[in-house]
Design an enzyme around this catalytic site. Structure first.
Site, mmCIF file in Angstrom:
data_model
loop_
_atom_site.group_PDB
_atom_site.id
_atom_site.type_symbol
_atom_site.label_atom_id
_atom_site.label_comp_id
_atom_site.label_asym_id
_atom_site.label_seq_id
_atom_site.Cartn_x
_atom_site.Cartn_y
_atom_site.Cartn_z
ATOM 1 C CD GLU A 106 -8.647 1.212 -0.040
ATOM 2 O OE1 GLU A 106 -9.719 0.671 -0.397
ATOM 3 O OE2 GLU A 106 -8.454 1.616 1.112
ATOM 4 C CG ASP A 108 -5.588 2.282 1.976
ATOM 5 O OD1 ASP A 108 -6.212 2.877 1.091
ATOM 6 O OD2 ASP A 108 -5.992 1.250 2.532
ATOM 7 C CD GLU A 110 -6.031 3.362 6.596
ATOM 8 O OE1 GLU A 110 -7.269 3.318 6.499
ATOM 9 O OE2 GLU A 110 -5.346 2.392 7.011
#
Length: 290
Positions: A106, A108, A110
């Site tokens: 993953e 990310d 955010e």
């Protein structure tokens, strides 16, 4: 069928095949063609005359969409306009995820909501074969709720680079030569979500979401996918002729390295590599710098 009709049929088929191949292996033509809603479809709306997608968060639900294909290596970007005003407790996300449970990979972005007037913080994280806890946080040097800005993830066999308006803010290197795992074998879906996380998102959960300000809205447009779709052409991800595997993309340029240092010197507010409470001995990838 006449000769003219035959020529027209061949032309139409050729154009259709070309358009299909471009949409699959190069970049999206439309949101509907290359993405699908996977979370609260009643909170995902067209905006700006169909040029943008609006995600909505209220007390009933957040929302999200993801790509129809998985991709293995490439460059992935979109323009996002974040939740304005008092957005504490909200998280607007753009990320890649292999959807493989405890062994997922993953990457990310955010965006952690803020109280009005406070800087917006972007948290990046990297999971490799299920191991995450590699958070870094940067306070953005502009108000990302006033206009669209471009957020990009570059992922090749040498490194993963996170960009904000073409400025690199994070680099995660391939250190397989030193015995460390890397995101190499698992294709990933492109996701975007808007959700409530007031137990941790703003000042570690001290600032709670104010539902009287709901609904909260974030906007996405100009989706750009340049990578290897899975399923797709065999051998695409191992093709050294893919432009993102070229020499110019195997490390930061001198100008990118200068801007990267500027961001980290002036805007970084958290780096897991220097968190001695969590890691008395820095994780091995932290010793390699950029």
């Amino acid at each position: 069928m006449t000769t003219t009709s035959l020529r027209n049929s061949v032309l139409v088929f050729t154009l259709y095949a070309l358009a299909f191949s471009l949409s699959v292996s190069a970049r999206p033509a439309t949101f509907l063609q290359d993405f699908k809603v996977f979370y609260a479809d009643y909170h995902v709306k067209q905006a700006e005359g169909g040029r943008a997608i609006q995600l909505v968060l209220d007390q009933s639900s957040g929302s999200g969409f993801g790509s129809r294909y998985k991709y293995l290596n490439g460059r992935f970007s979109m323009k996002i306009k974040l939740v304005p005003g008092d957005s504490a407790g909200t998280v607007t996300a753009f990320y890649l995820n292999s959807d493989t449970g405890n062994v997922r990979d993953e990457l990310d972005f955010e965006f952690l909501g803020n109280r009005s007037g406070q800087p917006y913080t972007v948290q990046t994280n990297v999971y490799v074969h299920g191991k995450g806890d590699r958070e870094e946080r940067i306070n953005l040097w502009f108000d990302p709720s006033l206009d669209y800005h471009t957020y990009t993830i570059m992922w090749n066999h040498c490194h993963c680079v996170f960009y904000v308006d073409e400025i690199p803010i994070r680099v995660f290197k391939n250190n397989e030569a030193k015995g460390l795992p890397y995101l190499k074998y698992q294709p990933m879906v492109i996701y975007s979500t808007l959700w409530e996380a007031d137990d941790w998102a703003t000042r570690g959960g001290l600032e709670k979401i104010d539902w009287s300000k709901a609904p909260f809205n974030a906007y996405y447009k100009d989706f750009d996918i340049e990578g290897c779709p899975v399923p797709g052409p065999t051998g695409c991800s191992s093709n050294p002729k893919n432009w993102w595997e070229g020499a110019a993309y195997q490390q930061l340029s001198a100008d990118e390295a200068r801007r990267y240092r500027w961001v980290r010197m002036n805007h970084m507010v958290y780096d897991y590599c220097t968190d001695k409470a969590r890691y008395p001995v820095p994780p091995p990838e932290c010793r390699d710098g950029i």
